[in-house]
Write a protein that holds these residues in place. Structure first.
Motif, mmCIF file in Angstrom:
data_model
loop_
_atom_site.group_PDB
_atom_site.id
_atom_site.type_symbol
_atom_site.label_atom_id
_atom_site.label_comp_id
_atom_site.label_asym_id
_atom_site.label_seq_id
_atom_site.Cartn_x
_atom_site.Cartn_y
_atom_site.Cartn_z
ATOM 1 N N ASN A 138 70.609 12.323 34.702
ATOM 2 C CA ASN A 138 71.903 12.197 34.020
ATOM 3 C C ASN A 138 71.929 11.203 32.865
ATOM 4 O O ASN A 138 72.731 11.343 31.951
ATOM 5 C CB ASN A 138 72.988 11.826 35.040
ATOM 6 N N HIS B 98 77.862 13.643 41.651
ATOM 7 C CA HIS B 98 78.265 13.440 40.258
ATOM 8 C C HIS B 98 79.386 14.430 39.968
ATOM 9 O O HIS B 98 79.268 15.616 40.301
ATOM 10 C CB HIS B 98 77.095 13.676 39.309
ATOM 11 N N SER C 163 73.303 18.119 42.534
ATOM 12 C CA SER C 163 72.385 18.677 41.553
ATOM 13 C C SER C 163 71.149 19.294 42.206
ATOM 14 O O SER C 163 70.257 19.793 41.510
ATOM 15 C CB SER C 163 71.978 17.570 40.574
ATOM 16 N N CYS D 214 66.846 11.218 38.923
ATOM 17 C CA CYS D 214 68.122 11.524 38.284
ATOM 18 C C CYS D 214 67.884 11.899 36.835
ATOM 19 O O CYS D 214 67.121 11.228 36.129
ATOM 20 C CB CYS D 214 69.062 10.315 38.373
ATOM 21 N N GLN E 189 70.219 10.673 44.578
ATOM 22 C CA GLN E 189 70.952 10.006 43.501
ATOM 23 C C GLN E 189 72.113 10.884 43.037
ATOM 24 O O GLN E 189 73.134 10.393 42.609
ATOM 25 C CB GLN E 189 70.015 9.732 42.318
ATOM 26 N N ASN E 190 71.934 12.195 43.156
ATOM 27 C CA ASN E 190 72.978 13.141 42.744
ATOM 28 C C ASN E 190 72.786 14.418 43.550
ATOM 29 O O ASN E 190 72.206 15.388 43.084
ATOM 30 C CB ASN E 190 72.864 13.423 41.243
ATOM 31 N N PRO F 13 67.270 6.503 36.180
ATOM 32 C CA PRO F 13 66.328 7.484 35.616
ATOM 33 C C PRO F 13 64.990 6.875 35.217
ATOM 34 O O PRO F 13 63.965 7.561 35.223
ATOM 35 C CB PRO F 13 67.083 8.019 34.385
ATOM 36 N N GLU G 97 64.696 14.494 38.298
ATOM 37 C CA GLU G 97 65.184 15.118 39.526
ATOM 38 C C GLU G 97 64.190 16.147 40.052
ATOM 39 O O GLU G 97 63.703 17.005 39.311
ATOM 40 C CB GLU G 97 66.522 15.826 39.275
#
Length: 487
Positions: free
Chosen positions: A189, A283, A235, A187, A231-232, A197, A203
């Protein structure tokens, strides 16, 4: 949503709430050794355990459901909440009591807690033999061998490329109908409250063709639903030359092509119209109109989005480093409703009592809930995680009693909203995918509709994996009840 424990720090509707942990099942294929895995936390952890089981199976291990029969015990851990770490520590003490009578037993900690507490677990407390982070599972066989020879095995290196794309996961605790496919890791973010993270790295996206092949294999093996995990997930971004998103963004003009999340969704949906496709987690900043229109285009892409808001107040969102404000989030919700319709399921995560949150700002979360009308939510009170930006910059200054009271108000609000949303389904005809019998009775079947709601119907001549049209006749806050709709 009844009989909640008063000091619980994560709440979700009955059918949406993940169990405390999952364990491996008994498998006897003639391997020489036994592996036991306990997995905590998010679906990504459960998916990772399937990768670990596959790696270890190739190196002489069957799985077991009884840790006392195991030669190797792994705890795949979570560092999101303090309670999860406390639970793991208690389990390690239990396992070490077994080891006193079985000194050849190898105990390992995997995942996010391994990444965060490696030195403490290995050197200070000396309670484990192997510590391995999420990007180093390929090293597990050699690290276990090293531990068996009396050496500590550790690898918590965070990779910029690893996606385990070539490993076919061993399906653990599978109902034979639904499966998870990991599409990306890490991640970028940097939300101020989150350790991900730091424990899972940057990512990077998995080769889309390997994802499609895995989905196709699952369908051929009888599975009828896949959930794309990350996680996202929104993205997701891949090119043949680069799978690390940060680096890809810098050289996007010179790569041969780019596959984004909307493209990947379409590719998986095209595997077979009878294969349902879900995804988690999104997200809000990345849920583009392109993704929404792709969802609209394909009937087999489920109309459900997990869209964590965390707070309904713009100042608190800025402190959380969520990169959007209240109005921006509500604009994304409006787009979902306009493109996918009012029946699209929306769920959320919410944190009560973040640093410096005022009573008025807490009320903003409640009013946002009234506007969005979430179908269900995962609800927490804030607990500081060491190493995060919030732990370094902000004082955790909201009293625990205030956090719990605000959380209780959020829970009460969500309970009424869940019931309100479910009542809208009464009288409607929906298609559900049968997952098995109901927990409460063998005379009932449990399925799930497109909006990710559990639907209970009488047990007739249907089996797991069947699609059934039903009419919704009743509901609770957590469950819909239906009857088979005659063709």
């Amino acid at each position: 949503m009844e009989n909640f424990i008063k000091d619980i720090d994560i709440i979700a509707p009955e059918e949406a709430q993940a169990c405390d942990f999952k364990t491996t099942e008994e498998e006897n294929t003639g391997k020489s050794k036994k592996l036991y895995i306990e997995s905590y936390g998010c679906q990504m952890n459960f998916s990772d355990s399937e990768i670990v089981a596959s790696i270890m199976k190739e190196n002489g291990f069957d799985t077991t459901s009884d840790f006392e029969q195991a030669d190797v015990i792994f705890l795949n851990t979570c560092s999101i909440r303090e309670k999860a770490e406390q639970t793991v520590r208690k389990r390690l003490n239990q396992f070490n009591s077994v080891k006193k009578n079985k000194p050849e037993l190898t105990i390992g900690v995997l995942g996010c807690m391994a990444e965060r507490l490696k030195e403490k677990l290995l050197e200070e407390e000396k309670i484990v033999d192997v510590v391995v982070g999420p990007d180093a599972y390929r090293d597990l066989p050699s690290l276990v061998s090293s531990a068996e020879e009396g050496n500590k095995g550790v690898n918590t290196f965070l990779s910029r490329e690893e996606t385990y794309a070539d490993i076919s996961p061993v399906r653990l605790n599978s109902n034979g109908v639904s499966a998870f496919i990991s599409i990306m890791r890490g991640c970028d973010n940097m939300c101020s409250f989150c350790v991900v993270p730091f424990t899972r790295g940057r990512e990077r996206s998995r080769d889309p063709y390997s994802i499609v092949n895995e989905a196709r294999q699952l369908f051929q093996n009888g599975f009828r639903e896949v959930t794309l995990l990350g996680q996202n997930v929104d993205s997701y971004k891949w090119s043949p030359e680069e799978n690390n998103k940060a680096r890809l963004n810098k050289k996007e003009e010179v790569v041969s092509k780019v596959v984004n999340f909307a493209h990947l969704l379409e590719m998986v949906a095209q595997v077979n119209p009878l294969l349902r496709v879900r995804f988690s987690t999104s997200h809000p900043k990345d849920i583009t109109d392109e993704v929404l229109y792709t969802m609209k285009k394909y009937d087999n892409i489920c109309k459900y989005i997990h869209l964590p808001v965390q707070s309904g107040n713009s100042r608190v969102l800025e402190l959380m480093n969520r990169t959007y404000d209240r109005e921006w989030y509500l604009d994304r919700v409006r787009a979902i409703r306009e493109i996918l319709g009012e029946e699209c399921g929306i769920s959320s995560d919410m944190i009560a009592g973040f640093c410096t949150e005022t009573e008025e700002e807490h009320q903003d979360t409640l009013t946002l809930m009234d506007i969005v009308k979430y179908d269900f939510s995962y609800m927490f009170y804030y607990s500081e995680r060491p190493g995060t930006l919030a732990a370094k910059k902000y004082i955790d200054d909201i009293p625990l009693e205030t956090k719990k009271r605000r959380l209780a108000e959020i829970i009460d609000k969500q309970t009424s909203l869940s019931l309100e949303r479910n009542k809208l389904d009464i009288g409607k005809i929906q298609e559900i995918l049968i997952e098995g019998t109901s927990k409460r009775s063998e005379n009932q079947l449990k399925g799930r509709n497109s909006a990710n709601k559990v639907v209970i119907i009488p047990n007739q001549d249907y089996k797991k994996g069947d699609y059934v049209k039903v009419r919704i006749v009743d509901c609770s806050a957590a469950t819909l009840f239906g009857e088979v709709f005659p063709n």
